[in-house]
Write a protein that holds these residues in place. Structure first.
Motif, PDB file in Angstrom:
ATOM      1  N   PHE A 161       0.833  -1.206   0.000  1.00  0.00           N
ATOM      2  CA  PHE A 161       0.000   0.000   0.000  1.00  0.00           C
ATOM      3  C   PHE A 161       0.868   1.257   0.000  1.00  0.00           C
ATOM      4  CE2 PHE A 161      -1.957   3.411   2.515  1.00  0.00           C
ATOM      5  CZ  PHE A 161      -3.045   3.703   1.708  1.00  0.00           C
ATOM      6  N   LYS A 162       2.001   1.198   0.697  1.00  0.00           N
ATOM      7  CA  LYS A 162       2.910   2.342   0.765  1.00  0.00           C
ATOM      8  C   LYS A 162       3.863   2.403  -0.427  1.00  0.00           C
ATOM      9  CE  LYS A 162       1.657   4.312   4.628  1.00  0.00           C
ATOM     10  NZ  LYS A 162       1.156   5.721   4.659  1.00  0.00           N
ATOM     11  N   GLY A 163       3.703   1.478  -1.369  1.00  0.00           N
ATOM     12  CA  GLY A 163       4.548   1.490  -2.558  1.00  0.00           C
ATOM     13  C   GLY A 163       5.931   0.917  -2.336  1.00  0.00           C
ATOM     14  N   VAL A 164       6.077   0.072  -1.318  1.00  0.00           N
ATOM     15  CA  VAL A 164       7.374  -0.536  -1.004  1.00  0.00           C
ATOM     16  C   VAL A 164       7.318  -2.022  -1.341  1.00  0.00           C
ATOM     17  CG1 VAL A 164       9.065  -1.017   0.804  1.00  0.00           C
ATOM     18  CG2 VAL A 164       7.750   1.121   0.858  1.00  0.00           C
ATOM     19  N   ASP A 165       8.260  -2.492  -2.143  1.00  0.00           N
ATOM     20  CA  ASP A 165       8.351  -3.918  -2.453  1.00  0.00           C
ATOM     21  C   ASP A 165       8.744  -4.665  -1.174  1.00  0.00           C
ATOM     22  OD1 ASP A 165       9.033  -6.485  -3.270  1.00  0.00           O
ATOM     23  OD2 ASP A 165      10.014  -5.812  -5.107  1.00  0.00           O
ATOM     24  N   PRO A 166       7.952  -5.664  -0.742  1.00  0.00           N
ATOM     25  CA  PRO A 166       8.308  -6.411   0.475  1.00  0.00           C
ATOM     26  C   PRO A 166       9.704  -7.028   0.428  1.00  0.00           C
ATOM     27  CG  PRO A 166       6.047  -6.894  -0.154  1.00  0.00           C
ATOM     28  CD  PRO A 166       6.644  -6.084  -1.279  1.00  0.00           C
TER      29      PRO A 166
END
Length: 330
Positions: A151-156
């Motif tokens: 959701f925050k645009g960060v790749d896990p």
């Protein structure tokens, strides 16, 4: 001599009656694995109000640090029933554990929280790439972490994931061993209290509706159906009690020192206590199964995701409250 024989006979009779009573008590014992969370309140209420005994069940509560540990205990035969979110059930199905969900007891759209060290906020912007994030593997904490990051645009894959027990997370964040944690209540509140102004909760829309369910070991339900029915009736009464007498149920949480009065006032309305089996449970399990396979949390060589309808037994709830069972389970 006759008096001695009579005394021996009376002693033997009393001993036999005592052993029979103990055997009957043992037969009614049901081991229920429970994590320390507000979502477990129906189990705590049923225990305190003696609803289990009312329905001929002698409960033995087994405390687990998380729902994932409770489901693990269930699969290993260390518990007969367990309460947990749906996510540990999803993983248990991939492992072919012989368990079944009997009912959903509680839902909450805001039980999971993402907390960070204040120094991650730079000019009001959150910087997570390359940071250490503590989470409980194969639990709702795990799923929420990945959902929040996306959701925050960060790749896990761009963060350092640090698996640990739920009870370790608040202190790990406070001590700086991790930069952020994904955790449920009341652990989130504990972390905020420990960290003071150094710990911040990151606001996010309600990304995930968590269900909290009661599951049973298949071997137990097949051999001890009467006890399972008794547990279901007791939990149903507990859920009704929580809705009818919320202040009394809240007082139980305070006596157990599980949450603060402030937490109750702020979060109580987020909990929906209702004993049901909804079609959305299957949809959630299926979505989580796709996430688990996509992110490599289960073996990629597995042919397909489990058939989750085979891991839900609606017969006990249908027998007790047929109007609370969605058509998909009929």
């Amino acid at each position: 001599m006759k008096q001695f024989q009579l005394s021996t006979w009376i002693y033997s009779l009393l001993l036999a009656l005592l052993l029979a009573a103990q055997s009957a008590d043992a037969a009614d014992v049901v081991r229920i694995a429970v994590p320390p969370t507000v979502m477990s309140l129906p189990v705590y209420v049923a225990t305190e109000r003696k609803f289990f005994e009312k329905h001929q069940v002698n409960p033995v509560l087994i405390e687990c640090s998380s729902g994932q540990d409770c489901i693990k205990a269930l699969g290993q035969g260390k518990a007969d029933l367990a309460s947990s979110s749906e996510l540990p059930v999803m993983f248990a199905a991939y492992d072919n554990n012989p368990i079944s969900v009997l009912a959903t007891l509680v839902t909450n759209k805001d039980d999971l929280k993402f907390l960070v060290s204040r120094n991650l906020l730079q000019n009001g912007r959150l910087s997570l790439a390359g940071k250490r994030i503590g989470y409980v593997p194969k639990s709702s904490s795990h799923y929420y972490m990945d959902t929040f990051l996306l959701f925050k645009g960060v790749d896990p894959q761009q963060v350092i994931k640090v698996p640990m027990a739920a009870s370790e997370l608040p202190q790990a964040l406070q001590q700086g061993r991790v930069d952020a944690i994904s955790i449920w209540e009341p652990m989130a509140e504990q972390a905020l209290q420990l960290g003071g102004r150094d710990i911040v909760q990151v606001d996010a829309p309600r990304l995930y509706t968590q269900t909290f369910n009661v599951s049973v070991r298949n071997q137990f339900k097949n051999k001890h159906a009467a006890q399972v029915r008794g547990v279901m009736k007791a939990l149903s009464e507990a859920v009704d009690y929580i809705r009818d007498y919320p202040s009394r149920a809240q007082a139980l949480l305070l006596r157990k020192k599980m949450v603060s009065q402030e937490h109750i006032e702020k979060n109580w309305n987020e909990y929906t206590f209702r004993m049901t089996l909804q079609q959305s449970l299957v949809s959630t399990l299926q979505g989580q199964a796709r996430w688990a396979k996509r992110e490599g949390h289960v073996q990629n060589n597995l042919p397909k995701e489990p058939e989750y309808l085979n891991y839900i037994d609606a017969s006990f709830l249908r027998e007790h409250k047929s109007d609370q069972v969605d058509f998909v389970y009929r």
